[in-house]
Design a protein around this motif. Sequence first.
Motif, PDB file in Angstrom:
ATOM      1  N   ASN A 111      21.443  53.173  56.056  1.00 42.43           N
ATOM      2  CA  ASN A 111      21.428  54.487  55.428  1.00 42.43           C
ATOM      3  C   ASN A 111      22.139  54.341  54.092  1.00 42.43           C
ATOM      4  N   SER A 112      21.496  54.754  53.006  1.00 44.95           N
ATOM      5  CA  SER A 112      22.060  54.519  51.665  1.00 44.95           C
ATOM      6  C   SER A 112      23.397  55.227  51.460  1.00 44.95           C
ATOM      7  N   ASP A 113      23.545  56.449  51.973  1.00 45.32           N
ATOM      8  CA  ASP A 113      24.823  57.166  51.808  1.00 45.32           C
ATOM      9  C   ASP A 113      25.945  56.446  52.551  1.00 45.32           C
ATOM     10  N   GLU A 114      25.647  55.993  53.752  1.00 49.47           N
ATOM     11  CA  GLU A 114      26.646  55.281  54.551  1.00 49.47           C
ATOM     12  C   GLU A 114      27.029  53.955  53.883  1.00 49.47           C
ATOM     13  N   LEU A 115      26.036  53.221  53.415  1.00 52.28           N
ATOM     14  CA  LEU A 115      26.319  51.936  52.771  1.00 52.28           C
ATOM     15  C   LEU A 115      27.062  52.143  51.459  1.00 52.28           C
ATOM     16  N   GLN A 116      26.683  53.156  50.690  1.00 47.88           N
ATOM     17  CA  GLN A 116      27.385  53.449  49.439  1.00 47.88           C
ATOM     18  C   GLN A 116      28.860  53.775  49.725  1.00 47.88           C
ATOM     19  N   ALA A 117      29.110  54.570  50.743  1.00 47.92           N
ATOM     20  CA  ALA A 117      30.493  54.916  51.105  1.00 47.92           C
ATOM     21  C   ALA A 117      31.283  53.665  51.509  1.00 47.92           C
ATOM     22  N   LEU A 118      30.642  52.773  52.262  1.00 48.54           N
ATOM     23  CA  LEU A 118      31.316  51.530  52.667  1.00 48.54           C
ATOM     24  C   LEU A 118      31.625  50.644  51.457  1.00 48.54           C
ATOM     25  N   ILE A 119      30.716  50.592  50.503  1.00 49.30           N
ATOM     26  CA  ILE A 119      30.946  49.783  49.299  1.00 49.30           C
ATOM     27  C   ILE A 119      32.121  50.357  48.505  1.00 49.30           C
ATOM     28  N   ILE A 120      32.166  51.673  48.368  1.00 47.54           N
ATOM     29  CA  ILE A 120      33.278  52.301  47.640  1.00 47.54           C
ATOM     30  C   ILE A 120      34.597  52.069  48.379  1.00 47.54           C
ATOM     31  N   GLU A 121      34.600  52.233  49.696  1.00 42.85           N
ATOM     32  CA  GLU A 121      35.806  51.954  50.488  1.00 42.85           C
ATOM     33  C   GLU A 121      36.204  50.482  50.339  1.00 42.85           C
ATOM     34  N   TYR A 123      35.616  48.558  47.814  1.00 39.16           N
ATOM     35  CA  TYR A 123      36.192  48.369  46.478  1.00 39.16           C
ATOM     36  C   TYR A 123      37.642  48.858  46.449  1.00 39.16           C
ATOM     37  N   ASP A 124      37.887  49.999  47.071  1.00 33.23           N
ATOM     38  CA  ASP A 124      39.261  50.510  47.140  1.00 33.23           C
ATOM     39  C   ASP A 124      40.164  49.504  47.852  1.00 33.23           C
ATOM     40  N   MET A 125      39.638  48.884  48.903  1.00 33.79           N
ATOM     41  CA  MET A 125      40.402  47.861  49.624  1.00 33.79           C
ATOM     42  C   MET A 125      40.665  46.663  48.696  1.00 33.79           C
ATOM     43  N   TYR A 126      39.668  46.249  47.946  1.00 30.38           N
ATOM     44  CA  TYR A 126      39.820  45.155  46.985  1.00 30.38           C
ATOM     45  C   TYR A 126      40.929  45.487  45.988  1.00 30.38           C
ATOM     46  N   CYS A 127      40.905  46.707  45.443  1.00 27.15           N
ATOM     47  CA  CYS A 127      41.929  47.126  44.477  1.00 27.15           C
ATOM     48  C   CYS A 127      43.316  47.127  45.113  1.00 27.15           C
ATOM     49  N   SER A 128      43.408  47.556  46.356  1.00 26.92           N
ATOM     50  CA  SER A 128      44.694  47.549  47.057  1.00 26.92           C
ATOM     51  C   SER A 128      45.231  46.125  47.207  1.00 26.92           C
ATOM     52  N   LYS A 129      44.343  45.197  47.528  1.00 32.46           N
ATOM     53  CA  LYS A 129      44.762  43.793  47.642  1.00 32.46           C
ATOM     54  C   LYS A 129      45.242  43.254  46.304  1.00 32.46           C
ATOM     55  N   MET A 130      44.543  43.624  45.231  1.00 35.50           N
ATOM     56  CA  MET A 130      44.939  43.176  43.900  1.00 35.50           C
ATOM     57  C   MET A 130      46.292  43.782  43.503  1.00 35.50           C
ATOM     58  N   ASP A 131      46.495  45.075  43.803  1.00 40.15           N
ATOM     59  CA  ASP A 131      47.775  45.726  43.511  1.00 40.15           C
ATOM     60  C   ASP A 131      48.908  45.075  44.297  1.00 40.15           C
ATOM     61  N   LEU A 132      48.654  44.784  45.563  1.00 40.81           N
ATOM     62  CA  LEU A 132      49.668  44.124  46.391  1.00 40.81           C
ATOM     63  C   LEU A 132      50.006  42.752  45.826  1.00 40.81           C
ATOM     64  N   ASN A 133      48.994  42.020  45.423  1.00 43.94           N
ATOM     65  CA  ASN A 133      49.204  40.696  44.840  1.00 43.94           C
ATOM     66  C   ASN A 133      50.067  40.786  43.581  1.00 43.94           C
ATOM     67  N   LEU A 134      49.801  41.783  42.741  1.00 43.80           N
ATOM     68  CA  LEU A 134      50.576  41.992  41.518  1.00 43.80           C
ATOM     69  C   LEU A 134      52.019  42.356  41.855  1.00 43.80           C
ATOM     70  N   THR A 135      52.211  43.223  42.831  1.00 42.70           N
ATOM     71  CA  THR A 135      53.556  43.618  43.255  1.00 42.70           C
ATOM     72  C   THR A 135      54.341  42.421  43.770  1.00 42.70           C
ATOM     73  N   VAL A 136      53.705  41.601  44.581  1.00 42.80           N
ATOM     74  CA  VAL A 136      54.365  40.405  45.119  1.00 42.80           C
ATOM     75  C   VAL A 136      54.723  39.448  43.986  1.00 42.80           C
ATOM     76  N   SER A 137      53.837  39.280  43.031  1.00 43.93           N
ATOM     77  CA  SER A 137      54.112  38.407  41.880  1.00 43.93           C
ATOM     78  C   SER A 137      55.301  38.913  41.074  1.00 43.93           C
ATOM     79  N   LYS A 138      55.349  40.225  40.836  1.00 39.40           N
ATOM     80  CA  LYS A 138      56.469  40.816  40.100  1.00 39.40           C
ATOM     81  C   LYS A 138      57.775  40.642  40.879  1.00 39.40           C
ATOM     82  N   ARG A 139      57.712  40.851  42.195  1.00 39.06           N
ATOM     83  CA  ARG A 139      58.903  40.681  43.031  1.00 39.06           C
ATOM     84  C   ARG A 139      59.393  39.244  42.980  1.00 39.06           C
TER      85      ARG A 139
END
Length: 158
Positions: A111-121, A123-139
Amino acid sequence: MMEHEMINVLYVDDEKNNLIIFGATFRRYFNVFTAISAKEANQILDLVKDIHVLVTDQKMPEILGTKLLEDAIKKYPKQTKIMVTAYPEDKDVQEAEKMQLLYAVIAKPWNSDELQALIIEGYDMYCSKMDLNLTVSKRDKAKKDLNKTINKNSDTIE
């Protein structure tokens, strides 16, 4: 989701019609890359370093989608992986879920709406991992700088 950045999605499927449908459905929302094989997918992954979400079919002639995900997670651990399959109960898919190789499994036909929502979620997970990585590097940098200061001050005291 960050509004200024387009989500880079790679869709892998051995059926050309599915690639065309995916591209036509999602090209208005995402930067869509498609590959008809795992080999082509790996070439795209090597060329386009910032694929945020990898979406792959499971049953492909030369390699299973789970094997592609297993290889991709080693090279691109922050990338979010999604499996599309007509066989969500497949033992390899179930094992990949247990091993946390993928973020989600969606049944074909999707279902395109379901798959689109999963892709956006995803991406948000990807961004969270990148933010965590940056925080750990700064620490880690702050900790290193603090240790230098402590060592410098202890040398001065002696």
